[in-house]
Design a protein around this motif. Structure first.
Motif, PDB file in Angstrom:
ATOM      1  N   ALA B 153      -1.032  20.160  10.043  1.00 42.08           N
ATOM      2  CA  ALA B 153      -0.708  18.845  10.745  1.00 42.08           C
ATOM      3  C   ALA B 153      -2.036  18.310  11.389  1.00 42.08           C
ATOM      4  N   GLY B 154      -2.114  16.928  11.200  1.00 43.64           N
ATOM      5  CA  GLY B 154      -3.256  16.337  12.095  1.00 43.64           C
ATOM      6  C   GLY B 154      -4.637  16.440  11.240  1.00 43.64           C
ATOM      7  N   LEU B 155      -4.539  17.001  10.040  1.00 41.70           N
ATOM      8  CA  LEU B 155      -5.743  16.946   9.098  1.00 41.70           C
ATOM      9  C   LEU B 155      -5.828  15.844   8.360  1.00 41.70           C
ATOM     10  N   PRO B 156      -6.978  15.143   7.629  1.00 43.13           N
ATOM     11  CA  PRO B 156      -7.061  13.946   7.056  1.00 43.13           C
ATOM     12  C   PRO B 156      -6.714  14.091   5.702  1.00 43.13           C
ATOM     13  N   HIS B 157      -5.693  14.752   5.185  1.00 40.98           N
ATOM     14  CA  HIS B 157      -5.410  14.871   3.669  1.00 40.98           C
ATOM     15  C   HIS B 157      -5.032  13.601   3.118  1.00 40.98           C
ATOM     16  N   ASN B 158      -4.353  12.695   3.864  1.00 38.54           N
ATOM     17  CA  ASN B 158      -4.008  11.549   3.280  1.00 38.54           C
ATOM     18  C   ASN B 158      -5.008  10.585   2.888  1.00 38.54           C
ATOM     19  N   GLU B 159      -6.077  10.527   3.862  1.00 44.57           N
ATOM     20  CA  GLU B 159      -7.127   9.916   3.590  1.00 44.57           C
ATOM     21  C   GLU B 159      -7.898  10.437   2.185  1.00 44.57           C
ATOM     22  N   ILE B 160      -8.121  11.896   2.263  1.00 46.00           N
ATOM     23  CA  ILE B 160      -8.643  12.446   0.971  1.00 46.00           C
ATOM     24  C   ILE B 160      -7.936  11.940  -0.341  1.00 46.00           C
ATOM     25  N   ALA B 161      -6.531  12.060  -0.323  1.00 48.95           N
ATOM     26  CA  ALA B 161      -5.776  11.884  -1.555  1.00 48.95           C
ATOM     27  C   ALA B 161      -6.038  10.436  -1.870  1.00 48.95           C
ATOM     28  N   GLN B 176      -6.367   2.967 -19.169  1.00 44.14           N
ATOM     29  CA  GLN B 176      -5.336   2.547 -18.484  1.00 44.14           C
ATOM     30  C   GLN B 176      -4.763   3.651 -17.519  1.00 44.14           C
ATOM     31  N   PHE B 177      -4.921   3.193 -16.094  1.00 44.79           N
ATOM     32  CA  PHE B 177      -4.438   4.401 -15.308  1.00 44.79           C
ATOM     33  C   PHE B 177      -3.169   3.832 -14.606  1.00 44.79           C
ATOM     34  N   ALA B 178      -2.514   4.672 -13.992  1.00 45.08           N
ATOM     35  CA  ALA B 178      -1.414   4.473 -13.170  1.00 45.08           C
ATOM     36  C   ALA B 178      -1.379   5.513 -12.071  1.00 45.08           C
ATOM     37  N   VAL B 179      -0.805   5.160 -10.871  1.00 47.93           N
ATOM     38  CA  VAL B 179      -0.596   6.168  -9.782  1.00 47.93           C
ATOM     39  C   VAL B 179       0.848   6.067  -9.378  1.00 47.93           C
ATOM     40  N   VAL B 180       1.550   7.312  -9.619  1.00 46.94           N
ATOM     41  CA  VAL B 180       2.706   7.615  -9.169  1.00 46.94           C
ATOM     42  C   VAL B 180       2.668   8.109  -7.659  1.00 46.94           C
ATOM     43  N   PHE B 181       3.199   7.673  -6.791  1.00 51.79           N
ATOM     44  CA  PHE B 181       3.015   7.994  -5.423  1.00 51.79           C
ATOM     45  C   PHE B 181       4.539   8.474  -4.898  1.00 51.79           C
ATOM     46  N   ALA B 182       5.015   9.684  -4.638  1.00 48.73           N
ATOM     47  CA  ALA B 182       6.049  10.171  -4.055  1.00 48.73           C
ATOM     48  C   ALA B 182       6.065  10.737  -2.670  1.00 48.73           C
ATOM     49  N   THR B 187       5.760   9.981   7.939  1.00 43.57           N
ATOM     50  CA  THR B 187       6.300   8.824   8.934  1.00 43.57           C
ATOM     51  C   THR B 187       5.976   7.612   8.121  1.00 43.57           C
ATOM     52  N   ASN B 188       6.730   6.526   8.882  1.00 47.48           N
ATOM     53  CA  ASN B 188       6.253   5.079   8.486  1.00 47.48           C
ATOM     54  C   ASN B 188       4.714   4.890   8.665  1.00 47.48           C
ATOM     55  N   GLU B 189       4.195   5.379   9.558  1.00 47.48           N
ATOM     56  CA  GLU B 189       2.749   5.026   9.531  1.00 47.48           C
ATOM     57  C   GLU B 189       1.820   5.472   8.397  1.00 47.48           C
ATOM     58  N   GLU B 190       2.309   6.956   8.013  1.00 45.44           N
ATOM     59  CA  GLU B 190       1.607   7.552   6.902  1.00 45.44           C
ATOM     60  C   GLU B 190       1.897   6.655   5.841  1.00 45.44           C
ATOM     61  N   ALA B 191       2.867   6.562   5.600  1.00 47.57           N
ATOM     62  CA  ALA B 191       3.382   5.508   4.446  1.00 47.57           C
ATOM     63  C   ALA B 191       2.796   4.369   4.543  1.00 47.57           C
ATOM     64  N   ARG B 192       2.553   3.824   5.663  1.00 44.78           N
ATOM     65  CA  ARG B 192       1.813   2.420   5.490  1.00 44.78           C
ATOM     66  C   ARG B 192       0.280   2.563   5.193  1.00 44.78           C
ATOM     67  N   THR B 193      -0.344   3.561   5.542  1.00 45.94           N
ATOM     68  CA  THR B 193      -1.601   3.846   5.092  1.00 45.94           C
ATOM     69  C   THR B 193      -1.935   3.759   3.754  1.00 45.94           C
ATOM     70  N   LEU B 211       9.489   5.875  -1.881  1.00 47.99           N
ATOM     71  CA  LEU B 211       9.283   6.443  -0.618  1.00 47.99           C
ATOM     72  C   LEU B 211      10.758   7.137   0.001  1.00 47.99           C
ATOM     73  N   ASN B 212      10.442   8.120   0.317  1.00 47.14           N
ATOM     74  CA  ASN B 212      11.627   8.686   1.219  1.00 47.14           C
ATOM     75  C   ASN B 212      10.848   9.158   2.775  1.00 47.14           C
ATOM     76  N   LEU B 213      11.225   8.449   3.729  1.00 51.38           N
ATOM     77  CA  LEU B 213      10.551   8.489   4.745  1.00 51.38           C
ATOM     78  C   LEU B 213      11.136   9.675   5.890  1.00 51.38           C
TER      79      LEU B 213
END
Lengths: 604, 464
Positions: B153-161, B176-182, B187-193, B211-213
């Motif tokens: 919790a609180g570590l920058p895994h989202n930024e790294i991803a 051709q690339f595609a990203v599938v994000f699940a 949180t809403n905020e993380e999702a927004r990032t 998105l399942n928030l």
């Protein structure tokens, strides 16, 4: 009677299906639903039968038909089995790919062996000969490396050959006809079973029944693996059982694969039980390219792979270890030394747990069924060195990886395995982190075969080989104690002879115990060369110690050029010659330093 | 087709509803539940028999009562697949969140998918350059791999991803690339990032977002990774795209699994998680890979937060046994202000050996990585020792290794969020740092590599 042969589905909960109205025996195979999904009876509750289904049960409804087959889960054993890759219930994966494409669809049945292919059968008996239980009647050169011996069933009574054929046949054709000899010892003269026995080039055997053998033999020949830490320090006997527990990332699979690649077993059965798909692919692409160091042939020619990856049905995973063991026993009965690798037995135990909990059985320790220990013991006991029913000697060496949750060795699967296995390769995540491979911890591992193997080692490797190991282990033990002190006070605070132990310990660890699995030369190190390496390191230690006593400085002794040569020798094609010459160079260089030191001392 | 609606609820417990007296219902069938107030919910059959059918309700059982009706669909939960999925934002069950119409396609796939036949798998060996030294140099990612990020919790895994998603390329190829994000329970905020990140780089048009928030129904999370991977497999193996799947946060998924398990009164395994969690997780993670003769691939980066930073907790533990390695984020490095705070020692890429070397990256790659591991591991031990006996009582060799470890964290691991290093930069940086230690400490590098690459940088020499 016909009415009893089909029943109906009453309840479906995951892989467990309850069936009503069928009279099936325990472990009998049944076909569930309109698609005929393969399943196995695991419980009988009054008029209800509980079946574990080997395939995904989505869409199965109450009321669908269930058919019995009258047989328990059995394998087809015969030519064509080598080089194959099977799922947990002996369906060939290449065959499934041909029928269903890149993904595994359910309800598809492909036989374990090719029934069309012709094999050249050469008889080894002639008319009038007597063939005993499991007797060999002929052979087929299955791969350039392996001769497949065609045998009678081990349960057959002694019989006389009345007809024997020679030439090209499919596995369904009769190659030999026998007539059972009346058993005169039986006072009632009543014979059970058929009098006439027809032998085809394949036989069926139920996976959950061990194939019989005449007697157990002592395990006194090592399974040579070319891995220094194994062959020299923790040798495994042919017919023995070893466990490789370790947390994830500690190198279990690499160790297993190294043993599968380089061991001097004639047949290797590799069971990927609930493991990664990409790892199986690695084995599949590598084994055909890698050469067996003993025969120079592709490793695949002596290998059978069972791949039931973690996302394939759990019930088939449970069956996969038995499938592998039965195949191993079949080759053992031909008189071969078989090595069986199960990666990982924890996944097998978990499959048992999963099914047990769906059966609503009373759980034992950590949710595992109470019969976990029995099943593990039964499995490992099917390994061993035996005199087969037909009088050959053969062996199965079982090497099981264990994946303890959180690396905690006190959990039930590890503990129950350790009670049976005689060799314990303790994998160490710390070693793996610093890229010390194979990451087998030399302080925690053990083998109980040392005494049994001593005569063989003395005779076939070197008379001093067992002593070399003892001395080296003592140094490593001492080194580890000293390391604790060094942690507190630093190495400089130790006297020179103790610092020498650190130095020799480092050599043993970095030069001897570390082995590069990806290096063309170093990946396989014959045991004779291992002995030479060990002897040279200990020679250094011995001479350095006496030089130290005579006042030579350790700093200079540990800088002698031959040590660098010793460290690099293992990577060279001419490693044996280099090691031989080092046996002279090391003492010579140390003695020069000693003389110099004496001269300086004299001058002062 | 007219479907019977049953109003035969007997029991409701946790996320489960029990129906009696239905027609024979198939295991795993999709169910629609109609509440008297008009709310529509979805569910799936978990257990079926003549007497009772157990339905797991994805949106939770709030408001379900005896008047609730259920229709059984006669088929499992499916996702309509089409190329139109790209650019869409959907909820955790695959329904639109972006205001656009529902996905329509004749081609509907069972979200459980089918296992890839191991015989048809192709070895993953194409090096993916993420531009992050501690990953590229030390724990190389290859195409078709599943490499999770173990975080806290609180570590920058989202930024790294996000940085990986932004920078990842296979060099020398124009594909051709595609990203599938699940997203599961983030949180809403993380999702927004994440959404902002995708939008900024224009990646959104080639992404599918599920998105399942945190405030969405927990049980729906059980569908999210499966739905996402169904989309990913379709895009990879039928549209030939190179798909990167980011699943975050798998810990929330496992919590939902435990919730359903305990509601069914199953025998719990370790820490209350169901005994089949390994099989269930394997059903997700194993849906990565390459298939022989297919152009596309599925590469997975699942993210999980280790409860209490405990790597032996069942979730990271089981994950580590299935995935091909792990990237471990360290709170200690984070406190030191190092970004990305990747602790390379417990990190591992099992497929690294397949994707490095002269054919893929550079011939010194494996040796450089081994040498860094061994020096850094030794350096950390020395750091502990220096704390006890003092820096000055270390030998010169030990001091050099200690300063290597410091430099390794400070220069090699540390880099900017938008700093994209090529693999050559990464390896050269390592060689530059090797100049700090005496040559006889470089035991993992053979003579020819030393001769070719080792350049004692002058700055270091003068310092020494």
């Amino acid at each position: 009677m016909e009415k009893e042969k089909t029943g109906t589905v009453l309840r479906v909960a995951g892989p467990v299906v309850t069936v009503g109205g069928v009279m099936a025996a325990m472990y009998e195979v049944v076909l569930v639903g309109h698609e005929g999904l393969l399943g196995e009876v695991v419980q009988i509750l009054g008029d209800k039968t509980v079946v574990q289904v080997y395939e995904d049960t989505t869409g199965i409804r109450p009321g669908e038909p269930v058919k019995t087959t009258g047989a328990s889960l059995s394998l087809e054993l015969g030519p064509g089995i080598l080089t194959q890759i099977y799922d947990g219930i002996q369906r060939p994966l290449p065959g499934l790919a041909d029928t269903a494409g890149d993904f595994l669809k359910r309800g598809i049945f492909v036989p374990g062996l090719d029934h069309e292919k012709l094999w050249k059968f050469e008889p080894l008996v002639s008319k009038g000969d007597i063939v005993g239980p499991g007797g060999i009647v002929g052979k087929v050169q299955e791969t350039p490396m392996i001769e497949h011996r065609i045998m009678a069933l081990p349960t057959m009574k002694p019989a006389k050959v009345v007809e024997i054929r020679s030439g090209n046949f499919t596995i369904d054709e009769v190659v030999c006809v026998l007539e059972v000899i009346p058993d005169s010892s039986s006072p009632l003269r009543r014979q059970s079973g058929e009098k006439r026995v027809e032998i085809k080039m394949h036989q069926k055997w139920p996976v959950r029944n061990a194939r019989p053998s005449k007697e157990r033999l002592p395990c006194d020949v090592p399974l040579l693996t070319g891995q220094r830490v194994v062959d020299s320090f923790f040798p495994l006997a042919k017919g023995g059982a070893a466990a490789i527990p370790g947390p994830f990332g500690s190198g279990k699979t690499v160790t297993q694969q190294q043993l599968a690649r380089w061991s001097d077993a004639q047949i290797v059965v590799y069971i990927g039980c609930g493991e990664r798909g990409n790892e199986m692919t690695e084995v599949l692409t590598e084994f055909p390219e890698l050469k067996d160091p003993h025969s120079g042939r592709p490793l695949m020619e002596r290998t059978i792979l069972i791949a039931n990856t973690s996302n394939m049905p759990v019930a088939a995973r449970e069956a996969s270890v038995y499938t592998g063991m039965t195949i191993a026993e079949y080759f053992r009965d031909m008189g071969y030394d078989v090595a069986l690798m199960a990666d990982s037995t924890s996944r097998w135990a978990e499959a048992m747990r999963e099914i047990s909990s769906r059966l609503e059985e009373m759980p034992g320790e950590e949710g595992y069924p109470a019969y976990l220990a029995t099943r593990l013991a039964q499995f490992y006991e099917r390994a061993g060195s035996v005199r087969t029913c037909n009088g050959q000697t053969g062996s199965i060496t079982a090497i099981g990886a264990v994946s303890p949750p959180g690396g905690d060795l006190s959990e039930p699967v590890t503990q129950n395995t350790l009670r049976i296995a005689k060799v314990f390769f303790g994998l160490d995540a710390k070693l793996a982190h610093r890229r010390h491979f194979p990451s087998i911890n030399w302080l925690t591992s053990y083998t109980l075969y040392l005494d049994a193997l001593r005569p063989w080692h003395k005779e076939n490797v070197a008379p001093d080989f067992p002593d070399l190991r003892t001395t080296a282990m003592a140094i490593l033990q001492k080194e580890s104690e000293l390391q604790d002190v060094v942690q507190l006070v630093g190495a400089d605070a130790l006297p020179a002879n103790e610092r020498l132990i650190l130095e020799t310990g480092r050599l043993l660890r970095e030069v001897f115990l570390q082995q590069n699995a990806y290096h063309a030369v170093d990946a396989y190190c014959p045991v004779e060369i291992q002995a030479k390496m060990l002897r040279n390191i200990l020679l250094f230690h011995e001479h350095a110690l006496s030089a130290l006593k005579k006042g030579a400085p350790l700093e200079k002794i540990s800088q002698i050029p031959s040590l660098v040569k010793l460290a690099r020798a293992r990577f060279e094609e001419q490693r044996e010659e280099i090691l031989d010459s080092l046996t002279k160079e090391i003492p010579a260089e140390i003695s020069t330093i000693q003389t110099e030191a004496a001269a300086i001392a004299a001058a002062e | 087709m007219l479907r019977t609606r049953y109003h035969t609820i007997s029991t409701v417990r946790g996320p489960l509803a029990f129906f009696t007296k239905t027609h024979p219902v198939g295991y795993g069938e999709l169910v629609e539940l109609y509440q008297p107030d008009g709310t529509l919910k979805h569910g799936q059959v978990l257990d079926t028999s003549d007497d009772v059918v157990v339905v797991q309700v994805f949106e939770g059982t709030e408001g379900i009562n005896a008047q609730t009706g259920a229709t059984f669909f006669g088929k499992p939960f499916t996702l309509p697949v089409t190329k139109e999925l790209l650019g869409r934002i959907l909820n955790g069950a695959g329904r639109p969140l972006d205001g656009a119409p529902a996905i329509l396609s004749d081609d509907e796939r069972d979200i459980l998918g089918m296992p890839i036949n191991p015989y048809r798998r192709d070895t993953p060996r194409e090096f993916i350059q993420t531009g992050i030294s501690s990953i590229d140099g030390m724990n190389t990612l290859v195409r078709g791999q599943k490499l999770p990020i173990f975080s806290g919790a609180g570590l920058p895994h989202n930024e790294i991803a996000l940085q990986i998603a932004r920078q990842a390329i296979v060099r020398g190829k124009d594909e051709q690339f595609a990203v599938v994000f699940a997203a599961m329970g983030i949180t809403n905020e993380e999702a927004r990032t994440f959404m902002d990140g995708f939008r900024d780089t224009g990646a959104l048009s080639s992404a599918v977002v599920f998105l399942n928030l945190a405030n969405d129904p927990a049980v729906e999370r059980l569908l999210t990774p499966k739905v996402a991977l169904t989309a990913a497999e379709y895009l990879a193996f039928e549209q030939g795209l190179q798909v990167l799947v980011i699943l975050t946060d798998m810990t929330n998924y496992c919590e939902a699994l435990r919730e359903v398990g305990s509601a069914r009164e199953e025998v719990p395994g370790r820490r209350g998680y169901p005994g089949y969690m390994y099989t269930d997780l394997a059903g997700i993670y194993e849906r990565a890979g390459r298939v022989k003769g297919q152009q596309g691939s599925v590469t997975q980066i699942p993210i999980l937060t280790m409860p209490g930073d405990d790597i032996t907790h069942p979730i990271p533990d089981l994950t580590g046994y299935i995935t091909e390695g792990q990237i471990v984020i360290s709170r200690e490095l984070q406190r030191q202000g190092v970004y990305p705070p990747i602790n390379v020692l417990p990190s591992l890429s099992r497929l690294m050996g397949l994707g490095v070397g002269a054919k893929h990256t550079r011939k010194d790659h494996k040796s450089v990585s081994d040498q860094c591991y061994s020096l850094y591991a030794e350096g950390l031990e020395l750091r502990g020792l220096a704390a006890i006996v003092g820096h000055d009582s270390l030998t010169a060799r030990d001091r050099a290794i200690l300063s290597f470890a410091d430099a390794f964290e400070d220069r090699f691991v540390r880099q900017g969020q938008h700093e994209n290093r090529t693999i050559e930069n990464t390896l050269d940086l390592a060689w530059e740092m090797f100049g700090m230690v005496p040559e006889n400490a470089l035991t993992r590098l053979d003579q020819s590599l030393l001769a070719e690459f080792l350049t004692k940088s002058e700055a270091v020499e003068t310092k020494a």
